[in-house]
Design an enzyme around this catalytic site. Structure first.
Site, PDB file in Angstrom:
ATOM      1  N   ASP A 257       0.837  -1.208   0.000  1.00 50.14           N
ATOM      2  CA  ASP A 257       0.000   0.000   0.000  1.00 50.14           C
ATOM      3  C   ASP A 257       0.872   1.259   0.000  1.00 50.14           C
ATOM      4  OD1 ASP A 257      -2.268   1.627   0.175  1.00 50.14           O
ATOM      5  OD2 ASP A 257      -2.590   1.250   2.308  1.00 50.14           O
TER       6      ASP A 257
ATOM      7  N   THR B 130      -1.452 -11.042   3.407  1.00 52.54           N
ATOM      8  CA  THR B 130      -0.448 -11.968   3.955  1.00 52.54           C
ATOM      9  C   THR B 130       0.692 -11.269   4.691  1.00 52.54           C
ATOM     10  OG1 THR B 130       0.809 -12.011   1.889  1.00 52.54           O
ATOM     11  CG2 THR B 130      -0.919 -13.688   2.169  1.00 52.54           C
ATOM     12  N   GLY B 131       0.691  -9.941   4.693  1.00 49.78           N
ATOM     13  CA  GLY B 131       1.726  -9.203   5.420  1.00 49.78           C
ATOM     14  C   GLY B 131       1.269  -8.914   6.841  1.00 49.78           C
ATOM     15  N   VAL B 132       1.089  -7.640   7.149  1.00 48.13           N
ATOM     16  CA  VAL B 132       0.710  -7.246   8.509  1.00 48.13           C
ATOM     17  C   VAL B 132      -0.671  -7.778   8.908  1.00 48.13           C
ATOM     18  CG1 VAL B 132       2.192  -5.202   8.602  1.00 48.13           C
ATOM     19  CG2 VAL B 132      -0.163  -4.976   7.800  1.00 48.13           C
TER      20      VAL B 132
END
Length: 174
Positions: free
Chosen positions: A35, A125-127
């Site tokens: 993002d 799948t990140g934070v």
């Protein structure tokens, strides 16, 4: 598996496609991860359009998608979708449905805007901690099902920034 589904490793902000998908937060104001990278590379025009969208409709709900221009990006458009925050499996069916909606709603919006080539990052799948293997399975199945009913889309690219996600998608047959 549909032959229009492709896999690449690299930076989504450098892809020359009609649209890239942003794994956004509900405020659409940019953040960390993909993002933040899209907002930085795309410039203030993307943020200004996101502000107009928020002023018009309020926050973007999980699983929904909105579209802006690509600003300074090679892609003409950015489709912003809000993935689910994984809550340790407490609400796994809802979270899986919301993740699938990110892909299907982004593709529907792409079709409505005449987009023929689109690239997806690894949403949630990140934070947001969605398990990477399950997220990849949902992503590929949702896109494959969508393409079975929509001939207009030319290419759908899954672009993985890291080796781990790239390997997971390769094992799924891409």
């Amino acid at each position: 598996m549909d032959k229009r589904i492709k896999l690449q490793q690299g930076d989504i902000t450098k892809l020359q496609v009609d649209a890239i998908v942003n794994a956004a937060n509900s405020s659409l104001m940019g953040g960390g991860g993909v993002d933040g990278a899209i907002h930085r590379a795309g410039g203030k025009q993307i943020l200004e359009e996101c502000i107009k969208i928020i002023d018009r409709q309020g926050r973007c709900k999980t699983g929904n998608a909105v579209i802006t221009t690509g600003g300074n990006l090679p892609a003409k458009y950015v489709i912003h979708t809000v993935g689910p925050v994984y809550n340790g499996g407490k609400n796994v069916l809802k979270e899986e449905e919301q993740l699938a909606n990110c892909y299907s709603n982004s593709l529907k919006l792409a079709m409505e805007n005449g987009i023929k080539t689109i690239a997806f990052p690894n949403i949630s799948t990140g934070v947001y901690r969605f398990p990477k293997q399950r997220a990849a399975e949902i992503a590929v199945a949702t896109v494959d099902n969508f393409l079975a009913e929509n001939e207009q889309m030319k290419d759908v690219i899954f672009i993985c920034f890291d080796d781990e996600n790239f390997g997971i998608y390769q094992k799924l047959g891409l």
